[in-house]
Design an enzyme around this catalytic site. Structure first.
Site, PDB file in Angstrom:
ATOM      1  N   CYS A   1      49.852 129.228  14.105  1.00 31.94           N
ATOM      2  CA  CYS A   1      50.656 128.648  14.952  1.00 31.94           C
ATOM      3  C   CYS A   1      51.910 128.319  14.505  1.00 31.94           C
ATOM      4  CB  CYS A   1      50.062 127.328  15.480  1.00 31.94           C
ATOM      5  SG  CYS A   1      51.196 126.459  16.395  1.00 31.94           S
TER       6      CYS A   1
ATOM      7  N   CYS B   1      52.601 124.457  13.906  1.00 33.80           N
ATOM      8  CA  CYS B   1      52.154 123.530  13.054  1.00 33.80           C
ATOM      9  C   CYS B   1      52.913 123.421  11.727  1.00 33.80           C
ATOM     10  CB  CYS B   1      50.556 124.044  12.732  1.00 33.80           C
ATOM     11  SG  CYS B   1      49.303 124.044  13.888  1.00 33.80           S
TER      12      CYS B   1
ATOM     13  N   HIS C   1      47.583 120.148  16.129  1.00 39.04           N
ATOM     14  CA  HIS C   1      47.475 121.256  17.044  1.00 39.04           C
ATOM     15  C   HIS C   1      46.488 120.877  18.177  1.00 39.04           C
ATOM     16  CE1 HIS C   1      47.876 125.567  17.856  1.00 39.04           C
ATOM     17  NE2 HIS C   1      46.613 125.617  18.070  1.00 39.04           N
TER      18      HIS C   1
ATOM     19  N   ASN D   1      55.846 122.573  29.659  1.00 33.88           N
ATOM     20  CA  ASN D   1      54.810 123.369  30.304  1.00 33.88           C
ATOM     21  C   ASN D   1      53.547 123.102  29.551  1.00 33.88           C
ATOM     22  OD1 ASN D   1      56.918 124.444  31.832  1.00 33.88           O
ATOM     23  ND2 ASN D   1      57.466 126.200  30.354  1.00 33.88           N
TER      24      ASN D   1
ATOM     25  N   HIS E   1      50.127 124.794  20.707  1.00 39.67           N
ATOM     26  CA  HIS E   1      50.240 123.519  20.408  1.00 39.67           C
ATOM     27  C   HIS E   1      51.207 122.623  21.355  1.00 39.67           C
ATOM     28  CE1 HIS E   1      51.091 121.241  16.112  1.00 39.67           C
ATOM     29  NE2 HIS E   1      52.160 120.728  17.005  1.00 39.67           N
TER      30      HIS E   1
ATOM     31  N   HIS F   1      53.797 120.975  23.025  1.00 44.71           N
ATOM     32  CA  HIS F   1      55.111 120.995  22.610  1.00 44.71           C
ATOM     33  C   HIS F   1      56.055 121.127  24.085  1.00 44.71           C
ATOM     34  CE1 HIS F   1      54.654 125.294  23.553  1.00 44.71           C
ATOM     35  NE2 HIS F   1      55.814 125.374  23.581  1.00 44.71           N
TER      36      HIS F   1
ATOM     37  N   GLN G   1      60.264 121.783  25.971  1.00 42.86           N
ATOM     38  CA  GLN G   1      61.319 122.670  25.631  1.00 42.86           C
ATOM     39  C   GLN G   1      62.550 121.719  26.163  1.00 42.86           C
ATOM     40  OE1 GLN G   1      61.323 126.964  26.024  1.00 42.86           O
ATOM     41  NE2 GLN G   1      59.288 126.337  27.128  1.00 42.86           N
TER      42      GLN G   1
END
Length: 353
Positions: A70, A73, A116, A156, A167, A169, A171
């Site tokens: 990933c 990470c 993660h 999302n 992971h 996250h 934007q």
């Protein structure tokens, strides 16, 4: 909050946001990366009047890598990622495969935690507050870029939404124009202000919902409700009770309460469809006033706009998704299978004990 800005091997900016003031962030990106080359272009549709970002370089972006590869990470030994350090609280960096770049705006990735296997709903209130502070800081910084007119922070969540990295996250898109959805709100705001002799449409909507049956949860400074004309099967709008145009306008009381309300809302979303169901896919989208001039919207100023978050899922019932088919995709007329009043009732039913 401690903020540390650095650069990745290809020149992109990376920023650590730490809970502790004594954290030192001096790890160097050891990857042999060439400078990022993007081909982002914004084209305007002459018939619809909206804009489309054409970004062919995104075809090569990372797609569902195994967990041990990933890129979000922390780096560990010889396994090098987008984050050079071996740990982090919250980190933001320029997207390696941006939809918008240069004169066409900017795209950033926000990693909520180094864990993660976690989700936003798993964060502590202290961690969630740090994410809010990072969103606020990035909104401020990006608003000063000459190519940026509107800043959009969003998450999302779930493969059903199209997420390619597991992971936790989100934007941030910094657009060089006012987005079509915001423009629609501003036009409605202007029309209502003129028709009522100055009344604010956002204030009227929130007041009506507070007095109605679609409130999901309410704090001293925030209220969450399913809107009267919800587009999605389960859709909740979260407003600060004191109207502000953007994240920068929130006072300390609202910032302190936000994690309590938002984390509870996300946890309820994961309980909508019952035990044993996979995590609920969702989109969480912050709506902020544009930073550009609003001369196209007669009589409306930035302060008339109301910051709010829209949270919705594309799952309509257990094992079934809401697809945007002919009416939605072809004519932008949504058909909702779940009455908003029933959706609000269900979200109240799954409140934690």
């Amino acid at each position: 909050m401690k903020k540390t800005s650095t650069r990745l091997a290809d020149g992109r900016e990376l920023i650590y946001y730490d809970l502790r003031d004594d954290r030192v962030r001096d790890a160097v990106d050891r990857r042999p990366l060439e400078r990022t080359v993007t081909t982002s272009e914004v084209r305007r549709d002459p018939l619809l009047g909206d804009s489309v970002a054409v970004a062919s370089h995104r075809q090569g972006r990372t797609y569902h890598p195994p967990a041990d590869q990933c890129p979000l990470c922390p780096s560990a030994g010889e396994r090098l990622s987008e984050i050079p350090d071996s740990s982090y609280d919250v980190v933001v960096f320029e997207n390696r495969f941006p939809s918008l770049a240069g004169d066409s705006g900017r795209c950033e990735v926000v990693c909520f935690t180094s864990d993660h296997s976690a989700a936003f709903a798993d964060l502590s209130e202290e961690q969630a507050r740090l994410v809010l502070d990072a969103w606020t800081d990035r909104t401020s910084e990006l608003s000063h870029l000459p190519s940026v007119e509107q800043v959009f922070c969003f998450e999302n969540r779930g493969a059903e939404i199209g997420v390619t990295l597991g992971h936790p996250h989100g934007q941030i898109y910094a657009y060089p124009f006012t987005t079509p959805r915001t423009a629609l709100m501003l036009r409605s705001l202007a029309a209502h202000k003129e028709a009522t002799g100055g009344e604010n449409l956002f204030d009227a909507v929130v007041a009506e919902e507070l007095a109605g049956e679609r409130v999901v949860l309410e704090g001293e400074h925030w209220v969450a409700f399913v809107p009267y004309a919800a587009h999605w099967p389960y859709e909740v709008h979260l407003y600060p009770k004191r109207r502000v145009p953007d994240l920068l306008g929130l006072d300390e009381a609202a910032r302190t309460e936000f994690p309590q309300v938002y984390l509870e809302l996300l946890r309820r979303f994961d309980r909508i469809f019952g035990e044993g169901e996979p995590p609920t896919p969702y989109i969480a989208a912050w709506h902020q006033a544009p930073f550009g001039q609003l001369e196209d919207f007669d009589g409306v100023t930035r302060d008339d706009f109301a910051l709010h978050l829209e949270l919705f899922t594309i799952r309509r019932t257990s094992g079934k998704l809401k697809f945007l088919a002919g009416s939605e995709s072809g004519m932008n007329v949504f058909i909702n299978d779940v009455p908003p009043e029933r959706a609000a009732e269900r979200l109240r039913e799954v409140a934690s004990s």
